[in-house]
Design a protein around this motif. Structure first.
Motif, PDB file in Angstrom:
ATOM      1  N   ASP A 181       0.827  -1.203   0.000  1.00 31.64           N
ATOM      2  CA  ASP A 181       0.000   0.000   0.000  1.00 31.64           C
ATOM      3  C   ASP A 181       0.870   1.264   0.000  1.00 31.64           C
ATOM      4  O   ASP A 181       2.105   1.194  -0.032  1.00 31.64           O
ATOM      5  CB  ASP A 181      -1.013  -0.025   1.160  1.00 31.64           C
ATOM      6  CG  ASP A 181      -0.428   0.386   2.505  1.00 31.64           C
ATOM      7  OD1 ASP A 181       0.791   0.633   2.607  1.00 31.64           O
ATOM      8  OD2 ASP A 181      -1.208   0.449   3.482  1.00 31.64           O
TER       9      ASP A 181
ATOM     10  N   THR B  84       1.596   3.325   2.236  1.00 31.97           N
ATOM     11  CA  THR B  84       2.397   3.606   3.427  1.00 31.97           C
ATOM     12  C   THR B  84       3.597   2.669   3.567  1.00 31.97           C
ATOM     13  O   THR B  84       4.396   2.832   4.495  1.00 31.97           O
ATOM     14  CB  THR B  84       1.544   3.481   4.701  1.00 31.97           C
ATOM     15  OG1 THR B  84       1.253   2.088   4.948  1.00 31.97           O
ATOM     16  CG2 THR B  84       0.248   4.254   4.581  1.00 31.97           C
ATOM     17  N   ALA B  85       3.714   1.696   2.706  1.00 32.53           N
ATOM     18  CA  ALA B  85       4.758   0.683   2.849  1.00 32.53           C
ATOM     19  C   ALA B  85       6.148   1.288   2.706  1.00 32.53           C
ATOM     20  O   ALA B  85       6.351   2.259   1.962  1.00 32.53           O
ATOM     21  CB  ALA B  85       4.566  -0.417   1.805  1.00 32.53           C
TER      22      ALA B  85
ATOM     23  N   HIS C 168      -0.270   0.043  -4.673  1.00 30.91           N
ATOM     24  CA  HIS C 168      -1.086   1.250  -4.796  1.00 30.91           C
ATOM     25  C   HIS C 168      -0.531   2.143  -5.903  1.00 30.91           C
ATOM     26  O   HIS C 168       0.683   2.330  -6.022  1.00 30.91           O
ATOM     27  CB  HIS C 168      -1.127   2.019  -3.478  1.00 30.91           C
ATOM     28  CG  HIS C 168      -2.174   3.069  -3.462  1.00 30.91           C
ATOM     29  ND1 HIS C 168      -1.938   4.368  -3.880  1.00 30.91           N
ATOM     30  CD2 HIS C 168      -3.493   3.016  -3.120  1.00 30.91           C
ATOM     31  CE1 HIS C 168      -3.049   5.072  -3.774  1.00 30.91           C
ATOM     32  NE2 HIS C 168      -4.017   4.273  -3.324  1.00 30.91           N
TER      33      HIS C 168
ATOM     34  N   ILE D 119       1.207  -8.686   3.243  1.00 29.28           N
ATOM     35  CA  ILE D 119       0.751  -7.297   3.266  1.00 29.28           C
ATOM     36  C   ILE D 119       1.915  -6.414   3.700  1.00 29.28           C
ATOM     37  O   ILE D 119       2.497  -6.635   4.773  1.00 29.28           O
ATOM     38  CB  ILE D 119      -0.424  -7.102   4.249  1.00 29.28           C
ATOM     39  CG1 ILE D 119      -1.538  -8.127   3.968  1.00 29.28           C
ATOM     40  CG2 ILE D 119      -0.977  -5.678   4.168  1.00 29.28           C
ATOM     41  CD1 ILE D 119      -2.473  -8.316   5.152  1.00 29.28           C
TER      42      ILE D 119
ATOM     43  N   SER E 208       2.532  -2.728   4.739  1.00 23.12           N
ATOM     44  CA  SER E 208       1.792  -1.520   5.119  1.00 23.12           C
ATOM     45  C   SER E 208       2.205  -1.116   6.524  1.00 23.12           C
ATOM     46  O   SER E 208       2.581  -1.954   7.350  1.00 23.12           O
ATOM     47  CB  SER E 208       0.286  -1.801   5.091  1.00 23.12           C
ATOM     48  OG  SER E 208      -0.440  -0.690   5.581  1.00 23.12           O
ATOM     49  N   LYS E 209       2.107   0.172   6.813  1.00 25.71           N
ATOM     50  CA  LYS E 209       2.248   0.680   8.172  1.00 25.71           C
ATOM     51  C   LYS E 209       0.918   1.201   8.706  1.00 25.71           C
ATOM     52  O   LYS E 209       0.862   1.781   9.787  1.00 25.71           O
ATOM     53  CB  LYS E 209       3.310   1.787   8.209  1.00 25.71           C
ATOM     54  CG  LYS E 209       4.730   1.250   8.028  1.00 25.71           C
ATOM     55  CD  LYS E 209       5.788   2.324   8.178  1.00 25.71           C
ATOM     56  CE  LYS E 209       5.929   3.116   6.906  1.00 25.71           C
ATOM     57  NZ  LYS E 209       7.107   4.024   6.933  1.00 25.71           N
ATOM     58  N   ASP E 210      -0.149   0.953   7.948  1.00 24.01           N
ATOM     59  CA  ASP E 210      -1.477   1.407   8.336  1.00 24.01           C
ATOM     60  C   ASP E 210      -2.241   0.231   8.946  1.00 24.01           C
ATOM     61  O   ASP E 210      -2.613  -0.705   8.240  1.00 24.01           O
ATOM     62  CB  ASP E 210      -2.216   1.946   7.110  1.00 24.01           C
ATOM     63  CG  ASP E 210      -3.630   2.405   7.422  1.00 24.01           C
ATOM     64  OD1 ASP E 210      -3.904   2.681   8.606  1.00 24.01           O
ATOM     65  OD2 ASP E 210      -4.456   2.458   6.497  1.00 24.01           O
TER      66      ASP E 210
ATOM     67  N   THR F 292      -5.580  -0.833   7.387  1.00 26.77           N
ATOM     68  CA  THR F 292      -5.424  -1.626   6.156  1.00 26.77           C
ATOM     69  C   THR F 292      -5.130  -3.080   6.493  1.00 26.77           C
ATOM     70  O   THR F 292      -5.750  -4.006   5.945  1.00 26.77           O
ATOM     71  CB  THR F 292      -4.284  -1.055   5.294  1.00 26.77           C
ATOM     72  OG1 THR F 292      -4.671   0.222   4.804  1.00 26.77           O
ATOM     73  CG2 THR F 292      -3.961  -1.978   4.129  1.00 26.77           C
TER      74      THR F 292
ATOM     75  N   ASN G 223       4.587  -7.229   6.326  1.00 22.28           N
ATOM     76  CA  ASN G 223       5.902  -6.615   6.082  1.00 22.28           C
ATOM     77  C   ASN G 223       7.033  -7.649   6.064  1.00 22.28           C
ATOM     78  O   ASN G 223       8.158  -7.367   6.489  1.00 22.28           O
ATOM     79  CB  ASN G 223       6.178  -5.513   7.115  1.00 22.28           C
ATOM     80  CG  ASN G 223       5.185  -4.373   7.000  1.00 22.28           C
ATOM     81  OD1 ASN G 223       4.911  -3.887   5.907  1.00 22.28           O
ATOM     82  ND2 ASN G 223       4.610  -3.969   8.132  1.00 22.28           N
TER      83      ASN G 223
END
Length: 458
Positions: free
Chosen positions: A222, A224-225, A255, A368, A370-372, A375, A391
């Motif tokens: 995503d 934020t990754a 994304h 996945i 992401s840091k969200d 999500t 991650n």
């Protein structure tokens, strides 16, 4: 015509019926023998893996180190795993002197059919769990890794008595003959198509099975990754063993806002790991056969190649390749690629792509980046898959405390660590009554307070 493998089954079952395999001493002895077989012959195992499909040194040693770690786990925890486990029961029953106990008992003669991609590790890990649980084992290594299969045939007979552990080599005919026999348990690792054949055969004798299959494993990156981390881990996870991992990222949704940057970093990660010409890299394995090299090469669409794209069928070589932008109509997204060709698709709306993925066959793994947390929570809560990483890629399946296996089309049953012991053991649940305390729940019921009598069960 008599089944050629019936005598092997008969010998192992006769041994099992003596109860010898149920003892702690037998189980520890088998685990010790397995460890010695691995460590005494480390160089021979590595040479066989290289001969079969050019596995690089790290991947060779990985196949020995991981089973050795599994043996260590069972050696350290076996007494506790074998011990009867007290379990809560309704208070009314407990008050009348009853108690609940769970016993774990071995199923019996276990057939373990291994795959080619990790021909030592993925044959021995289930076998180690079976032995720890007290089951004699018949090993069937992949015929497409002939050097490794031949080494199994030679070494197992040196380290094990055949009534405890033995090996059957060969191809489709031998597997068909084995599947005609009424085993007590079957553990199969391989394709979904062959998994269906195994399950149909097991149904004839109502043999329980674990099926560790595969699928097209999704990866989401995503906005934020951390793209450098994501690129490195996806490049490695997808291309190790030349992409021939059942848990490898099968495709990437990235994304759209970071898609170009991610593609650039993914290309750089591949070059960093395998060089400008991966055919010369000592760290890049080959496809298992010319047929598979040709199959994977057929998924390469030249107009979508943004990295790689070269192949040599005779040399069983397909270059690490990125296809972008891919769509679900592309050949590489019609089935599990099982090779170093990675389709990448941009996305805008997370809910839309999760909706698409939910309509696909359930995969063995998902990843996945992401840091969200919202999500991450949404994907985990909405998408069904066997297991995976946040991650990170691939490493979840080598951790004893994380049960490993598929769901739906990607398999059934879990193993590794305690989950493996439990899966290869019958759970015998027992209610232990006090012989000296009355529990009147018997006819005649006239004049009795039925509700009071039934209350002991709640």
């Amino acid at each position: 015509m008599p089944n050629p493998f019936q005598p092997i089954l008969d010998a192992q079952r006769a041994n099992f019926l003596t109860d010898a395999t149920k003892t702690y001493a037998w189980r520890i002895d088998q685990l010790d023998r397995m460890e010695r077989m691995l460590t005494d012959n480390k160089d021979a195992w590595c040479a066989a893996l290289y001969e079969d499909f050019g596995k690089p040194p790290f991947e060779q040693l990985f196949e020995i180190t991981v089973p050795s770690g599994v043996i260590k786990y069972y050696r350290e925890n076996l007494r506790e795993l074998m011990a009867p486990q007290p379990t809560p029961i309704p208070a009314g029953l407990e008050a009348t002197g009853n108690r609940g106990v769970i016993y774990k008992e071995p199923y019996g003669v276990t057939l373990v059919i291994g795959p080619f991609n990790a021909p030592i590790l993925l044959l021995l890990d289930p076998a180690i769990a079976a032995l720890a649980a007290g089951n004699p084992v018949i090993l069937k290594p992949a015929n497409t890794t002939p050097a490794t299969a031949a080494l199994f045939a030679r070494l197992v007979s040196q380290y094990f008595a055949p009534e405890n552990v033995t090996v059957v080599t060969g191809g489709r005919a031998e597997i068909s003959s084995l599947l005609e026999l009424p085993f007590d348990f079957i553990f199969f690792t391989g394709s979904s198509a062959v998994g269906k054949v195994v399950m149909r055969a097991a149904a004839e004798s109502l043999t329980p099975v674990i099926l560790e299959l595969g699928g097209q494993n999704p990866t989401i990156v995503d906005a934020t990754a951390t793209l450098d981390i994501a690129a490195d881990r996806i490049a490695w996870g997808h291309n190790a063993i030349s992409g021939q991992w059942c848990i490898a990222p099968g495709y990437v949704y990235v994304h759209e806002s970071v898609a170009d940057a991610f593609i650039a970093k993914l290309k750089a990660s591949i070059v960093k790991m395998y060089g400008e010409d991966p055919s010369q890299s000592p760290d890049f394995a080959r496809m298992i056969s010319e047929h598979d090299a040709e199959r994977v090469a057929s998924y390469i669409q030249p107009e979508k190649v943004v990295h790689g794209g070269r192949f040599d069928v005779k040399a069983r070589y397909v270059e690490p390749t990125i296809l972008y932008p891919s769509t679900w109509d592309d050949p590489a997204l019609q089935q599990e690629v099982f090779g170093p060709v990675l389709p990448v698709m941009p996305y805008r709306d997370l809910k839309d792509i999760v909706g698409v993925m939910k309509r696909k066959p359930k995969p063995l793994a998902a990843y996945i980046f992401s840091k969200d947390q919202s999500t991450i929570d949404f994907v985990l809560g909405s998408l069904s898959f066997g297991g995976g990483c946040i991650n990170q890629t691939n490493l979840h399946c080598w951790i004893d405390s994380l049960p490993f296996g598929g769901v739906g089309n990607s398999g059934m049953g879990k193993y590794y660590g305690k989950a493996g012991f439990d899966a290869l053991s019958n759970t015998k649940a027992m209610l232990i009554g006090n012989p000296d305390i009355e529990l009147d729940v018997f006819p005649p019921y006239a004049g009795k307070d039925i509700a009071k009598n039934l209350s002991v069960f709640s």
